[in-house]
Write a protein that holds these residues in place. Sequence first.
Motif, mmCIF file in Angstrom:
data_model
loop_
_atom_site.group_PDB
_atom_site.id
_atom_site.type_symbol
_atom_site.label_atom_id
_atom_site.label_comp_id
_atom_site.label_asym_id
_atom_site.label_seq_id
_atom_site.Cartn_x
_atom_site.Cartn_y
_atom_site.Cartn_z
ATOM 1 N N ASP A 1 35.566 46.092 42.703
ATOM 2 C CA ASP A 1 36.543 46.478 41.689
ATOM 3 C C ASP A 1 37.871 46.858 42.328
ATOM 4 O O ASP A 1 38.937 46.575 41.770
ATOM 5 N N ARG B 1 41.508 45.194 41.449
ATOM 6 C CA ARG B 1 42.633 45.999 40.979
ATOM 7 C C ARG B 1 43.886 45.772 41.842
ATOM 8 O O ARG B 1 45.003 45.764 41.337
ATOM 9 N N THR C 1 38.460 45.292 34.080
ATOM 10 C CA THR C 1 39.781 44.684 34.202
ATOM 11 C C THR C 1 39.805 43.340 33.469
ATOM 12 O O THR C 1 38.747 42.707 33.282
#
Length: 421
Positions: free
Chosen positions: A33, A37, A372
């Motif tokens: 993750d 990001r 996301t």
Amino acid sequence: MVERIMLMGPGSTGPLNARLIAAAYRDEQEATDKVLRLGSAIDAYLFASPVPYEFARKAGVLTMPATYVPLGGASLHEALLRATLDERFEPTRASLDVLGRADVVEAYSEVDLPVDGIHVHEELTSTAQLTSFHEGLWRRKATRMAITCVRGVAERLEAIGVPVIRLRPTNAGVRSALQTAGLLGAHHRLEEAQLGVVIVDVPTLRDSTRRSTPRYWRDELRLALHRLLLQEAHRINAAAHPVDDHTFMITATRGSLVSATEGFRQPPFVERIKAELGIAIEVGIGMGRTTQDAETHARAALSRAQATRQSFAVDREGRSLVPAQRAPQRQTAEPLRTKGRETLVRLSEKIAEEDGPLVVDAENAGRMLGVTPRTARRLLRTLVEEGLAWPLPPNRTLQPGRPRQLYRLIVEKLDKDKAGK
């Protein structure tokens, strides 16, 4: 560990003027993750150990050069020294995880320790499985201590009373890894600055010249296509111009083409032109030291793509460009269906709460799932592959850039599953 690397960073990348961006985590599995990001703002990734690096690599999210701070060699020597000096530990009867057995045997041999009582779990698995590996050997009295690369494993073993040492990198290892990451980033910058040319060929315009197609129709289509290509070129900081009646050329850098093709995984401009103009185009991409070299390679790539329907991009040496991102490992059919069904259930429940339509895009799906947009886009593609959703034509927009891709969720299949049960 991340803080330690950041404090050591200034001056540790040698002559390179590199800026470090911290991305700390509580658990190594969060690395995937964190990479998503950060996105394309990073030139190179430096992971604090091989553990988060492996999680990110296996997830297929690494689109930039990446390396990690090594935990073998000097780090293992340091752990063995600590174990030798502490009577609670017995390094000759130990279990180790993540490291390769050959590296462990080499390190033990270098300090004249026998390896007969050593057990190594080379594969990176879950924290629970690694903990079970160490605990099982210790309870059977096959080992007297554990050496682990994973913080969560060390914490669990300490809680149940297993003597454990966690590998930690040496300062020299951190400095070496920082220099390596800096060099990878600099090389990536040079790679991105390479000159690239895209040749767009339009079969509809090429074939229409052989027929009695009205000239005004061809001119209107050519103008509309040119306008779309100008918008797409502007979005990636490139230049576009017509070459002849059915061919266009876009001049860009390799870096901008990487983003436009998802790491050379998909030909650029194809989806938008098909959605807005209803025509197919053929694309070839070439790199080169000069515009002429790049154009020559692009035309060769176009001819190859037309003949084989496979490779559409070649590097400045004329070799096929492979995708920059590693493909995620294939799963078996049953887990994939289960994962897709769970995603569909969660989305349908959220939509029911909001009394909304069964049509979503990556932004809305990400908001509902708490992930996301990029992760949501991957989940939606999984739904399409499993027949649990179908992609709708993108919305037409006057703004430059890729239009939103909408997906219609097939929640009816959930009802069929319940009926079948």
